[in-house]
Write an enzyme that holds these catalytic residues in place. Structure first.
Site, mmCIF file in Angstrom:
data_model
loop_
_atom_site.group_PDB
_atom_site.id
_atom_site.type_symbol
_atom_site.label_atom_id
_atom_site.label_comp_id
_atom_site.label_asym_id
_atom_site.label_seq_id
_atom_site.Cartn_x
_atom_site.Cartn_y
_atom_site.Cartn_z
ATOM 1 N N ASP A 33 0.554 -1.594 0.081
ATOM 2 C CA ASP A 33 0.095 0.014 0.089
ATOM 3 C C ASP A 33 0.714 0.710 0.438
ATOM 4 O OD1 ASP A 33 -2.443 -1.275 0.014
ATOM 5 O OD2 ASP A 33 -2.237 -1.673 1.981
ATOM 6 N N LYS A 34 0.561 2.573 -0.541
ATOM 7 C CA LYS A 34 1.108 3.752 -0.303
ATOM 8 C C LYS A 34 1.772 4.187 0.427
ATOM 9 C CE LYS A 34 0.508 8.039 -0.504
ATOM 10 N NZ LYS A 34 -1.048 9.608 -1.087
#
Length: 324
Positions: free
Chosen positions: A139-140
């Site tokens: 995830d970011k």
């Protein structure tokens, strides 16, 4: 635009006769992932006796499987100079340490400035490989180790390892609440029924298994180790929320800010300012696609994670002292 042409053929041996086309293709062309072979069957790039068949069709001894495909980058992404923290590199793969606030793959709202853009700049030949060689995502705002394949064969082998769950991925996280011990979370995940940005525990979701154990307990938080048996989107974040121990700072699944009772003003500010999920992919192990040696790497969590952990330890020490 770069491309790579693949031309392969193989006959069905007697011991595989009677099986499905997709099963036989996986046996005859093991260097390519099952998902890739499935797509080639469906689009006609993989034919049997010069005919297009369905993946479930049964084959007989002597049937000829032929693959003719031109792999061309299906999407045009802009190569951009982005600093990459390379942990290991050889002719087949790259192991990198992803920082927070870096999107892995371009998507709506993030078409540039992603890890993929940076990889295309550093390794132009990756344009001919699906997703620029990215085997799995983070995830970011999750930090830590990722593997990127530098050629098509390595990509196929590593994707297959991922599908077979033989790639080991170990994470550490800081969660709300005090866990009494470790355990296994085995609940299916799927699309959230209301919020399209979220995943959720749903009855007809995909099987999802997370193993966790306690590294250290504090008065209102726990430092945990997590090992993925499956790798669904947002798996750790949803699973830990499901057992009422959401990740500190998680903007999507964490809910309202949880502040410990009688915490110092300094510690409160530390918690308020931590705006991402406290999750770090610290260890990665896999079988090298060429040498077939088992390799592993480990990286420490970034400074903001360490500072948060230090603040929690300090709060724990202060409150324990006051209670004596």
């Amino acid at each position: 635009m770069m491309s790579a042409h693949i031309s392969l053929s193989a006959e069905v041996p007697e011991d595989l006769a009677g099986n499905r086309l997709d099963q036989i293709a996986a046996q005859l062309f093991p260097e390519y992932s099952r998902a890739r072979l499935q797509s080639w069957i469906k689009d006609g790039s993989l034919r049997v006796n010069a005919q297009s068949l369905r993946p479930r069709d049964r084959l007989k001894t002597g049937d000829l499987l032929q693959i003719e495909v031109e792999l061309v980058s299906s999407e045009q992404f802009l190569p951009q100079p982005i600093q990459l923290d390379i942990i290991f590199e050889d002719e087949d793969l790259v192991i990198l340490n992803k920082p927070a606030n870096l999107v892995v793959h371009p998507a709506a709202g993030h078409w540039q400035g992603t890890l993929l853009n940076g990889l295309l700049h550093a390794y132009p030949k990756l344009e001919a490989i699906p997703r620029a060689g990215i085997v799995h995502r983070l995830d970011k705002d999750t930090t830590g180790l990722m593997v990127v394949a530098k050629n098509l064969q390595s990509h196929s082998i590593l994707v297959q390892q991922l599908q077979e769950r033989s790639i080991e991925r170990e994470y550490e996280a800081i969660v709300h609440g005090v866990l009494t011990g470790g355990g296994v979370i085995d609940v299916p995940l799927g699309r959230h029924p209301v919020n399209r940005k979220k995943k959720a525990v749903v009855v007809k979701g995909k099987d999802s298994i997370t193993h966790y154990r306690v590294l250290q307990r504090f008065r209102s938080h726990t430092h945990v180790q997590l090992n993925l048996q499956t790798g669904r989107t947002h798996q750790i974040r949803v699973h830990m929320t499901h057992i009422n121990h959401s990740l500190v700072g998680d903007p999507l699944y964490g809910g309202r800010l949880q502040l410990p009772t009688a915490c110092s003003e300094e510690f409160e500010q530390q918690l308020r300012n931590f705006k991402r999920q406290a999750l770090h992919a610290r260890r990665l192990a896999l079988v090298h696609p060429t040498s077939e040696r088992k390799l592993s790497w480990e990286v420490v969590a970034p400074d903001d994670f360490q500072q948060l952990l230090s603040a929690i330890r300090n709060d724990f020490g202060i409150t324990e002292g006051l209670g004596e």
